[in-house]
Design an enzyme around this catalytic site. Structure first.
Site, PDB file in Angstrom:
ATOM      1  N   ASN A  59     -12.162  -4.653   2.635  1.00 48.95           N
ATOM      2  CA  ASN A  59     -10.794  -4.684   3.157  1.00 48.95           C
ATOM      3  C   ASN A  59     -10.354  -6.098   3.535  1.00 48.95           C
ATOM      4  O   ASN A  59      -9.182  -6.442   3.376  1.00 48.95           O
ATOM      5  CB  ASN A  59     -10.640  -3.713   4.339  1.00 48.95           C
TER       6      ASN A  59
ATOM      7  N   ASN B 242      -7.457  -0.862   8.573  1.00 48.44           N
ATOM      8  CA  ASN B 242      -8.618  -0.884   9.477  1.00 48.44           C
ATOM      9  C   ASN B 242      -9.806  -1.619   8.876  1.00 48.44           C
ATOM     10  O   ASN B 242      -9.917  -1.680   7.663  1.00 48.44           O
ATOM     11  CB  ASN B 242      -9.011   0.561   9.813  1.00 48.44           C
TER      12      ASN B 242
ATOM     13  N   GLY C  60       0.871  -1.185   0.000  1.00 52.20           N
ATOM     14  CA  GLY C  60       0.000   0.000   0.000  1.00 52.20           C
ATOM     15  C   GLY C  60       0.903   1.228   0.000  1.00 52.20           C
ATOM     16  O   GLY C  60       1.612   1.472   0.979  1.00 52.20           O
TER      17      GLY C  60
ATOM     18  N   ARG D 188     -13.439   4.220   4.351  1.00 49.27           N
ATOM     19  CA  ARG D 188     -14.900   4.173   4.330  1.00 49.27           C
ATOM     20  C   ARG D 188     -15.422   5.391   3.570  1.00 49.27           C
ATOM     21  O   ARG D 188     -15.026   6.516   3.848  1.00 49.27           O
ATOM     22  CB  ARG D 188     -15.415   4.182   5.765  1.00 49.27           C
TER      23      ARG D 188
ATOM     24  N   VAL E 273      -0.304   6.369   4.452  1.00 47.46           N
ATOM     25  CA  VAL E 273       0.362   5.687   5.567  1.00 47.46           C
ATOM     26  C   VAL E 273       1.558   4.876   5.046  1.00 47.46           C
ATOM     27  O   VAL E 273       2.659   4.949   5.610  1.00 47.46           O
ATOM     28  CB  VAL E 273      -0.625   4.773   6.332  1.00 47.46           C
TER      29      VAL E 273
ATOM     30  N   ARG F 119     -20.460  -0.252   7.624  1.00 47.30           N
ATOM     31  CA  ARG F 119     -19.290  -0.828   8.283  1.00 47.30           C
ATOM     32  C   ARG F 119     -19.023  -2.245   7.748  1.00 47.30           C
ATOM     33  O   ARG F 119     -17.886  -2.636   7.546  1.00 47.30           O
ATOM     34  CB  ARG F 119     -19.572  -0.891   9.784  1.00 47.30           C
TER      35      ARG F 119
ATOM     36  N   HIS G 153      -9.108  -0.238  18.776  1.00 50.94           N
ATOM     37  CA  HIS G 153      -8.515   1.016  18.317  1.00 50.94           C
ATOM     38  C   HIS G 153      -9.544   2.142  18.485  1.00 50.94           C
ATOM     39  O   HIS G 153     -10.734   1.926  18.326  1.00 50.94           O
ATOM     40  CB  HIS G 153      -8.170   0.822  16.838  1.00 50.94           C
TER      41      HIS G 153
HETATM   42  N1  APR Z   1      -2.932  -4.409  -3.079  1.00 50.41           N
HETATM   43  C1  APR Z   1      -2.038  -3.431  -2.839  1.00 50.41           C
HETATM   44  N2  APR Z   1      -2.403  -2.162  -2.560  1.00 50.41           N
HETATM   45  C2  APR Z   1      -3.704  -1.890  -2.498  1.00 50.41           C
HETATM   46  C3  APR Z   1      -4.700  -2.871  -2.730  1.00 50.41           C
HETATM   47  C4  APR Z   1      -4.259  -4.189  -3.020  1.00 50.41           C
HETATM   48  N3  APR Z   1      -5.122  -5.181  -3.236  1.00 50.41           N
HETATM   49  N4  APR Z   1      -5.906  -2.283  -2.589  1.00 50.41           N
HETATM   50  C5  APR Z   1      -5.708  -0.992  -2.304  1.00 50.41           C
HETATM   51  N5  APR Z   1      -4.368  -0.747  -2.245  1.00 50.41           N
HETATM   52  C6  APR Z   1      -3.677   0.521  -1.995  1.00 50.41           C
HETATM   53  C7  APR Z   1      -4.329   1.718  -2.677  1.00 50.41           C
HETATM   54  O1  APR Z   1      -4.031   1.759  -4.062  1.00 50.41           O
HETATM   55  C8  APR Z   1      -3.723   2.868  -1.893  1.00 50.41           C
HETATM   56  O2  APR Z   1      -2.545   3.371  -2.504  1.00 50.41           O
HETATM   57  O3  APR Z   1      -3.686   0.862  -0.619  1.00 50.41           O
HETATM   58  C9  APR Z   1      -3.380   2.259  -0.536  1.00 50.41           C
HETATM   59  C10 APR Z   1      -4.151   2.861   0.617  1.00 50.41           C
HETATM   60  O4  APR Z   1      -3.725   4.166   0.756  1.00 50.41           O
HETATM   61  P1  APR Z   1      -4.674   5.387   1.210  1.00 50.41           P
HETATM   62  O5  APR Z   1      -5.991   5.271   0.529  1.00 50.41           O
HETATM   63  O6  APR Z   1      -3.863   6.635   1.083  1.00 50.41           O
HETATM   64  O7  APR Z   1      -4.952   5.069   2.744  1.00 50.41           O
HETATM   65  P2  APR Z   1      -3.999   5.393   3.993  1.00 50.41           P
HETATM   66  O8  APR Z   1      -4.351   6.724   4.556  1.00 50.41           O
HETATM   67  O9  APR Z   1      -2.598   5.116   3.622  1.00 50.41           O
HETATM   68  O10 APR Z   1      -4.503   4.294   5.036  1.00 50.41           O
HETATM   69  C11 APR Z   1      -4.269   2.926   4.819  1.00 50.41           C
HETATM   70  O11 APR Z   1      -4.158   2.371   7.129  1.00 50.41           O
HETATM   71  O12 APR Z   1      -4.515   3.554   9.076  1.00 50.41           O
HETATM   72  C12 APR Z   1      -5.072   2.672   8.145  1.00 50.41           C
HETATM   73  O13 APR Z   1      -7.438   3.214   8.211  1.00 50.41           O
HETATM   74  C13 APR Z   1      -6.273   3.278   7.442  1.00 50.41           C
HETATM   75  O14 APR Z   1      -7.020   1.196   6.488  1.00 50.41           O
HETATM   76  C14 APR Z   1      -6.340   2.408   6.218  1.00 50.41           C
HETATM   77  C15 APR Z   1      -4.858   2.105   5.936  1.00 50.41           C
END
Ligand code: APR
Length: 312
Positions: A97, A122, A11, A84, A15, A90, A177
Site C-alpha cells: 500500500n 490503511n 480508487g 490484507r 469506499v 502486516r 485507528h
Molecule cells: N491506483 C489507483 N487505484 C488503485 C491502485 C492504484 N495504484 N491500486 C489499487 N487501486 C484500486 C483497486 O483497483 C480498487 O478498485 O483501489 C480500489 C480499492 O477498493 P476496494 O478493494 O474495494 O477497497 P475499499 O473497501 O474501497 O477500501 C479502500 O480504504 O478504508 C480503507 O482499509 C481500506 O485501505 C482500504 C481503502
C-alpha cells in the site's frame, strides 16, 4: 473561481465508489473517479451520472484511468490500496500500500499542486505520512480520515444504548485507528451531560471495546471486503468541512510538530478544518493515562513510518 470545485476520488472500490456517490448527491462538486482497473471508474461514473437525473444534481462526474482528468482538483481523496489477504503479513501489506500511495500521490501532486489530500488507505496514519512525504505539500494540506469514523461508531453505539438521538452525542477520540484509538471519555457528552453520569464504567468500557473492534466486526459479518458506508460518510464530512470552510473541529490524522508530545508523525488529534485544510490542531488537556495511551499509539506509528522510509 468559476463553476463547481473539482473533487477527485482515487480508487473506485467500495469506499471510493460510495464516496463519489455521496459527493455527487450533494450537487456541489464536479467529481472525478480514478482507478487502475480500466472500465470500473468509467462504469461507476456513468451510473452516477444517470442517478443525477433523478436526484437533480448537475455536477459533472467523470470516470477515468488518466490523471490528466484530475488536473486542478481542489481536493483529492485517496482510497486506493489492497486489503490484507490471508497469509499476508502486516509488513507486506504496509509495503504494497505504501508503494501504491507513493505512485498515486506523485501523479496527483503533479496534476493538482494546490489540492488538499484526504488519505483513507490503511494503515491510515502511515499512508498519510507517505502522502505528505511524497507530495511535499505543507502539513495544512495533508490529512487522514480515521477519527471521524471511530467517533461516529462510538456515537452510534452510545445513542443506541441510551435510546437518545445520535445528534445529542458528542465525543472526541485521539491516536490511531481502530484498536489503537484513544477515546476521551471525559469529553464525551449526551446533551451536554458527561457520559460517566449516564452509564456505569463497565458499559462504557464495553462500548469503547466494540468501537475499537468496529471495523473487524463488520469484516467478520461481510466475509469479503470491509466497511464502506460509514467510512464514505466520514470522508464526506471532512470534505464538506474543508470545502464549505466550516471550521468544524473533527478528529483527524494530522502532522504533529510537538503538539501532544508527538513530533514528525501523523496521529489522530482534534483538528479545525476549513478551506485551507488543517487550520489548527486543537490542544486539549489530557490526563496522565490518556497521554500515555496516545504516546503508545504514536510509538507504533513511528515504528511503521521508519519501516516505510526504507521501503519507498
Ligand atoms: N491506483 C489507483 N487505484 C488503485 C491502485 C492504484 N495504484 N491500486 C489499487 N487501486 C484500486 C483497486 O483497483 C480498487 O478498485 O483501489 C480500489 C480499492 O477498493 P476496494 O478493494 O474495494 O477497497 P475499499 O473497501 O474501497 O477500501 C479502500 O480504504 O478504508 C480503507 O482499509 C481500506 O485501505 C482500504 C481503502
Amino acid at each position: 473561481m468559476v463553476g463547481r470545485e473539482k473533487v477527485t476520488v482515487i480508487g473506485a472500490g467500495n469506499v471510493g465508489g460510495t464516496t463519489a456517490q455521496r459527493l455527487a448527491e450533494t450537487g456541489r462538486y464536479d467529481v472525478v473517479l480514478l482507478d487502475v482497473v480500466d472500465g470500473v471508474p468509467q462504469g461507476k461514473a456513468l451510473d452516477l451520472l444517470q442517478a443525477g437525473a433523478l436526484l437533480g444534481s448537475d455536477g459533472q462526474i467523470v470516470g477515468t484511468t488518466d490523471y490528466r482528468a484530475t488536473a486542478g482538483s481542489s481536493l483529492v481523496v485517496i482510497t486506493s490500496g489492497v486489503p490484507r489477504k490471508p497469509g499476508m503479513s502486516r509488513e507486506q501489506l504496509l509495503e504494497i500500500n505504501a508503494k501504491i500511495v507513493r505512485d498515486v500521490v506523485t501523479q496527483v501532486a503533479a496534476n493538482s499542486p494546490e489540492a488538499i489530500l484526504v488519505v483513507v488507505t490503511n494503515p491510515l496514519d502511515v499512508m498519510t505520512y507517505v502522502a505528505h512525504k511524497v507530495s511535499k505539500f505543507p502539513r495544512e494540506r495533508v490529512v487522514g480520515m480515521a477519527g471521524v469514523l471511530d467517533s461516529a461508531r462510538f456515537r452510534a453505539f452510545i445513542a443506541a444504548e441510551l435510546k437518545v438521538s445520535v445528534k445529542n452525542v458528542e465525543t472526541m477520540v485521539l491516536g490511531g485507528h481502530g484498536d489503537a484509538m484513544v477515546p476521551l471519555i471525559r469529553y464525551t457528552t449526551v446533551a451536554g451531560v458527561p457520559l460517566s453520569e449516564r452509564l456505569p464504567k463497565d458499559r462504557i468500557d464495553a462500548l469503547v471495546k466494540r468501537t475499537q473492534d468496529g471495523g473487524a466486526e463488520i469484516v467478520a459479518l461481510l466475509k469479503t471486503g470491509s466497511a464502506y458506508y460509514a467510512p464514505s460518510a466520514s470522508i464526506v464530512a471532512m470534505v464538506e468541512a474543508i470545502l464549505l470552510d466550516s471550521k468544524k473541529i473533527l478528529p483527524c490524522a494530522a502532522l504533529c510538530k510537538g503538539e501532544y508530545g508527538v513530533n514528525g508523525l501523523f496521529v489522530g488529534v482534534p483538528v479545525k478544518l476549513g478551506r485551507r485544510g488543517v487550520e489548527e490542531i486543537v490542544t486539549l488537556s489530557l490526563t496522565a493515562y490518556e497521554q500515555t495511551a496516545l504516546a503508545q499509539s504514536a510509538a507504533v506509528v513511528r515504528e511503521h513510518c521508519d519501516l516505510v522510509d526504507k521501503m519507498i
